[in-house]
Design a protein around this motif. Structure first.
Motif, PDB file in Angstrom:
ATOM      1  N   SER A   1       0.816  -1.208   0.150  1.00 59.72           N
ATOM      2  CA  SER A   1      -0.118   0.149   0.093  1.00 59.72           C
ATOM      3  C   SER A   1       0.894   1.278  -0.027  1.00 59.72           C
ATOM      4  O   SER A   1       0.268   2.433  -0.016  1.00 59.72           O
ATOM      5  N   ARG A   2       1.936   1.183   0.089  1.00 62.61           N
ATOM      6  CA  ARG A   2       2.966   2.379  -0.135  1.00 62.61           C
ATOM      7  C   ARG A   2       4.267   1.979  -1.099  1.00 62.61           C
ATOM      8  O   ARG A   2       4.720   1.088  -0.975  1.00 62.61           O
TER       9      ARG A   2
ATOM     10  N   ASN B   1      -7.725  -4.362   3.491  1.00 60.65           N
ATOM     11  CA  ASN B   1      -7.041  -3.278   2.941  1.00 60.65           C
ATOM     12  C   ASN B   1      -7.625  -2.718   1.643  1.00 60.65           C
ATOM     13  O   ASN B   1      -7.669  -1.363   1.228  1.00 60.65           O
TER      14      ASN B   1
ATOM     15  N   LEU C   1     -10.615  -2.213   0.546  1.00 55.74           N
ATOM     16  CA  LEU C   1     -11.438  -1.428   0.580  1.00 55.74           C
ATOM     17  C   LEU C   1     -11.483  -0.004   0.347  1.00 55.74           C
ATOM     18  O   LEU C   1     -12.064   0.683  -0.115  1.00 55.74           O
ATOM     19  N   LYS C   2     -10.130   0.514   0.502  1.00 55.70           N
ATOM     20  CA  LYS C   2      -9.914   1.859   0.371  1.00 55.70           C
ATOM     21  C   LYS C   2      -9.698   2.173  -0.992  1.00 55.70           C
ATOM     22  O   LYS C   2      -9.574   3.264  -1.407  1.00 55.70           O
TER      23      LYS C   2
ATOM     24  N   ARG D   1     -11.699   2.125  -3.107  1.00 60.14           N
ATOM     25  CA  ARG D   1     -13.044   2.508  -3.662  1.00 60.14           C
ATOM     26  C   ARG D   1     -12.969   4.231  -3.735  1.00 60.14           C
ATOM     27  O   ARG D   1     -13.748   4.663  -4.211  1.00 60.14           O
ATOM     28  N   PHE D   2     -11.759   4.710  -3.085  1.00 59.51           N
ATOM     29  CA  PHE D   2     -11.714   6.081  -3.177  1.00 59.51           C
ATOM     30  C   PHE D   2     -10.525   6.333  -4.073  1.00 59.51           C
ATOM     31  O   PHE D   2      -9.527   5.782  -3.842  1.00 59.51           O
TER      32      PHE D   2
ATOM     33  N   LEU E   1      -8.651  10.172  -0.252  1.00 56.74           N
ATOM     34  CA  LEU E   1      -8.256   9.433   0.963  1.00 56.74           C
ATOM     35  C   LEU E   1      -7.528  10.391   2.013  1.00 56.74           C
ATOM     36  O   LEU E   1      -7.514  10.623   2.914  1.00 56.74           O
ATOM     37  N   LYS E   2      -6.165  10.689   1.332  1.00 53.19           N
ATOM     38  CA  LYS E   2      -5.362  11.570   2.088  1.00 53.19           C
ATOM     39  C   LYS E   2      -5.994  12.801   2.657  1.00 53.19           C
ATOM     40  O   LYS E   2      -5.595  13.092   4.054  1.00 53.19           O
TER      41      LYS E   2
ATOM     42  N   LEU F   1      -9.092  13.252   3.424  1.00 53.04           N
ATOM     43  CA  LEU F   1     -10.023  12.836   4.399  1.00 53.04           C
ATOM     44  C   LEU F   1      -9.390  12.548   5.617  1.00 53.04           C
ATOM     45  O   LEU F   1      -9.862  12.945   6.821  1.00 53.04           O
ATOM     46  N   VAL F   2      -8.382  11.922   5.405  1.00 49.95           N
ATOM     47  CA  VAL F   2      -7.544  11.196   6.851  1.00 49.95           C
ATOM     48  C   VAL F   2      -6.470  12.329   7.529  1.00 49.95           C
ATOM     49  O   VAL F   2      -6.612  12.374   8.491  1.00 49.95           O
ATOM     50  N   TYR F   3      -5.615  12.882   6.537  1.00 54.81           N
ATOM     51  CA  TYR F   3      -4.573  13.601   7.171  1.00 54.81           C
ATOM     52  C   TYR F   3      -4.825  15.063   6.779  1.00 54.81           C
ATOM     53  O   TYR F   3      -4.049  15.862   7.289  1.00 54.81           O
TER      54      TYR F   3
ATOM     55  N   VAL G   1       1.755  11.748   3.602  1.00 54.33           N
ATOM     56  CA  VAL G   1       1.657  10.319   3.625  1.00 54.33           C
ATOM     57  C   VAL G   1       1.569   9.816   2.089  1.00 54.33           C
ATOM     58  O   VAL G   1       1.021  10.246   1.246  1.00 54.33           O
TER      59      VAL G   1
ATOM     60  N   THR H   1       0.846   6.891  -0.157  1.00 55.93           N
ATOM     61  CA  THR H   1      -0.167   5.895  -0.193  1.00 55.93           C
ATOM     62  C   THR H   1      -0.719   5.575  -1.553  1.00 55.93           C
ATOM     63  O   THR H   1      -0.981   6.447  -2.396  1.00 55.93           O
TER      64      THR H   1
END
Ligand code: SF4
Ligand code: SF4
Ligand code: SF4
Lengths: 254, 434
Positions: free
Chosen positions: A65-66, A96, A98-99, A101-102, A107-108, A110-112, A118, A120
């Motif tokens: 994932s990275r 994993n 599932l992410k 879908r975005f 994603l980044k 939304l989360v950070y 980050v 990803t």
């Protein structure tokens, strides 16, 4: 598969995951002392301090994932004679995925938040990056299967991956089919070998072991229709573990 | 040959700390006898669970959230179920509550023993893992393996397996163990005390280092029981705290060197986990656990983070006794399958439980169609980051007369005492409730 002159050296490696499959190995409490007579574990960050870059068999847990995980994975492939995809995260992408879908940017954000550095990338199973010799499916891998594969590898045999549907296990376990109770289940097209444990413990099969090699999808559609369930319900279950009727995987170049 | 503590310069960087769950680094910089920098860096890949859950159905949530961590899967599942059930107005039966609590006892014991025997004890005998102990200290190694196996069996009987439990489902528990399985478990559990006693002796013979620094402890607290499934959050500082105000009092923030958020209370950094629970709930310990506490010479309150190892062992006694009580209660009941309770509403819900490493918070917003719209979680290891760093600062200054390799090793022993669960800590970074 691998004739060995010395005690085979085994490394356990972990990428993006919950480390549950490694724990499954540590949970073979009764067998562990015996297993350790026959193998040498040279790399197991979670359980030991010593590390070595000299091993024949690599158990690789977790998905990619990275970007920085890619060269690490390739180094393992270059070192090991046998690479085992260990658990759903590594064999299908697992939970994993599932992410995926975005969009990654969203994603980044939304989360950070906006200024996140980050790294990803869309989640992929390890065989999108390197060739894999042996698959142990499941989330987590069943203890029985793990021990069987380990034994086969030590005897130099090619481990067999089950290729029959979970329904076969389910009938053997004497369960009442959940379709009779009006619930949906992806057991008919999911790879067996888990004793249909989720049905035996009151739930349905969620498809954690991925799709069998040639799923009989039309028969499954028929069953669905018979019990008034939609294909969407089933696809939804499959999307839980990163596998679907068609393999659609994002590609990564480094 | 003692080194001059006052003038010492020292840079220690430990990449990928071993014998902890997940990927983390430790950095300590000492200049002229003072610690300038002490960092616990979480480098685990973030997994975006809060986003993964968005758009999924409520009855998939516990299944997905369990996969945050293989060691404390039962705790994540339980917190998730409590959050779903509170959002959707579902209440569960006494049978289901007892079964969930029993599974949690199993997880507590298995996680603590994994830490004490597999991760911590090797430090006390100069070994790199439990593997050489099987030959050099067979009794203690076998005790660990045996207790862990029986603890896993508890979860297996209740929930199908201990890693990612199956039968714990919104509205109840969808599998009923056979009474014979419970009786069998009971017999095995009664046999655990001798192995735990042996571990007490071992810890008495092999002391850990010691370091004391007063701090705040946060854990659940429940009238009349050592709360892990029920209860309200409680701070040893005495300010009011409860489920609904938890995120008002406990704030998370991001630091650039870590993929996990840190958490701070109004009083500053605080510690969660076995030592926090023991300090806050000592009166509710069961008899054998109290005895173990005094044999291990733990004075309450204990501000020595190394004692977290001992606190976990005391809890192993407690949860073994607790599991035996729950089994007796279940054996007296008529046990049969129950359909899970149906949702009666929707909205926002919070679930708090004690995971082996400390208090665990899940909060979801679920819409009218039963779809998850928003998620927030606060994870034990995120909450322990500040006390780990504060202890590193304080403790390292007391050991600067030791050779470099020894300092490095003692730093590892300190961080390991917290039993950090790094996989857990990276998965939730956002508080986006609007
Ligand atoms: S496959 Fe499942 S149990 Fe195994 S590491 Fe991945 S999430 Fe954990
Ligand atoms: S319950 Fe699921 S796995 Fe079992 S027989 Fe029915 S469809 Fe197959
Ligand atoms: S029943 Fe389905 S979800 Fe459960 S372990 Fe087997 S394959 Fe995985």
């Amino acid at each position: 598969m691998i004739p060995l002159e010395r005690k085979p050296r085994i490394g356990f490696f972990s990428f993006t995951c919950c480390e549950g499959c490694q724990l499954m190995f540590l949970s073979c409490e009764e067998e562990l002392p015996g297993i350790l007579e026959h193998i040498e574990i040279v790399n197991f960050r979670e359980a030991m301090t010593e590390r070595s870059e000299d091993y024949e068999i690599a158990f690789v847990e977790g998905s990619i994932s990275r970007k920085e995980e890619i060269p690490k994975l390739k180094r393992i492939r270059d070192t090991a004679r046998v690479v085992v995809a260990f658990g759903a995260c590594s064999s299908t992408g697992g939970i994993n995925a599932l992410k995926n879908r975005f969009p990654m940017d969203e994603l980044k954000r939304l989360v950070y938040g906006k200024k996140s550095p980050v790294d990803t990338i869309p989640v992929v199973p390890i065989d999108s990056i390197i060739p894999v010799d042996v698959y142990i499916h499941g989330c987590p891998v069943p203890e029985k299967e793990l021990l069987r594969v380990l034994k086969d590898l030590l005897l130099g045999k090619t481990p067999r991956i089950p290729n029959y549907p979970v329904c076969t296990d389910c009938k053997m376990a004497g369960n009442i089919c959940v379709f009779e109770k009006g619930m949906g289940c992806v057991g008919p097209v999911t790879r067996g070998g888990c004793d249909a444990i989720c049905v035996s413990y009151g739930c349905v099969c969620w498809g954690c072991r991925g799709v069998v090699d040639d799923p009989n999808i039309s028969a499954h559609r028929g069953t669905l229709r018979k019990y008034g369930l939609t294909e969407e319900d089933i696809l939804r279950s499959f999307s839980l573990y990163g596998s679907g009727y068609e393999k659609k995987r994002p590609e990564h170049k480094d | 040959m003692a080194l001059d503590m006052k003038r010492r310069d020292l840079n220690i960087r430990i990449e990928e700390l071993t014998r902890v769950e997940g990927h983390g680094n430790v950095v300590v910089d000492v200049s002229r006898g003072r610690v300038k920098e002490a960092r616990f860096e979480v480098v685990e890949s973030p997994r975006f669970f809060e986003v993964m859950l968005r758009g999924r159905r409520y009855d998939e949530a516990q299944h997905i959230m369990s996969r945050i961590c293989g060691i404390c899967a039962v705790s994540h599942t339980s917190a998730s179920l409590k959050a779903i059930e509170s959002a959707m107005g579902m209440s569960i039966s006494r049978r289901s509550t007892l079964l969930r609590k029993l599974a949690m006892c199993g997880e507590m014991i298995q996680s603590h023993i994994l830490h004490i025997h597999f991760l911590a004890i090797p430090d006390l005998v100069n070994a790199g893992s439990i593997i050489p102990l099987i030959k050099t200290h067979p009794e203690i190694a076998r005790a660990g393996l045996h207790v862990k196996k029986i603890a896993n069996d508890i979860c297996r009987v209740v929930a199908g397996r201990h890693i990612h439990p199956i039968s714990l489902f919104p509205g109840g528990v969808v599998h009923t163990p056979e009474k014979d399985e419970l009786r069998n478990l009971k017999r095995h559990l009664q046999g655990l005390f001798e192995h735990l006693d042996l571990t007490v002796e071992f810890l008495l013979d092999h002391p850990f280092p010691s370091y004391t620094r007063p701090r705040e402890f946060i854990s659940l607290k429940m009238r009349g029981e050592y709360g892990i499934y029920n209860g309200e959050p409680f701070s040893s500082m005495g300010y009011p705290l409860n489920t609904t105000t938890y995120t008002k009092r406990i704030k998370e923030f991001v630091v650039p060197y870590s993929t996990a958020k840190k958490a701070r209370s109004k009083a500053g950094g605080f510690m969660v986990g076995a030592l926090a629970r023991l300090n806050n709930n000592v009166r509710n310990l069961r008899a054998r656990a109290k005895k173990a506490l005094s044999r291990l010479k733990i004075k309450i309150p204990s501000y020595n983070p190394f004692m977290n190892n001992h606190a976990q062992l005391v809890e192993c006694f407690h949860f073994t006794e607790e599991a035996l009580c729950i089994i007796d209660t279940l054996l007296d009941m008529e046990l049969k399958d129950e359909p899970p309770a149906k949702p009666r509403g929707y909205g926002r819900g919070i679930g708090i439980v004690e995971a082996p490493r400390g208090i665990l918070y899940h909060e979801y917003r679920i819409n009218r169609d039963g779809i998850i719209e928003d998620v927030n979680c606060i994870i034990p290891t995120a909450q322990n980051q500040i006390p780990i760093e504060e202890d590193l600062r304080g403790f390292v200054e007391t050991i600067l007369d030791r050779p470099r390799e020894e300092v490095r090793w003692l730093i590892e022993v300190l961080v390991r005492a917290y039993d950090p669960c790094i996989s857990c800590s990276t998965h939730m970074m956002d508080v986006t409730f609007v």
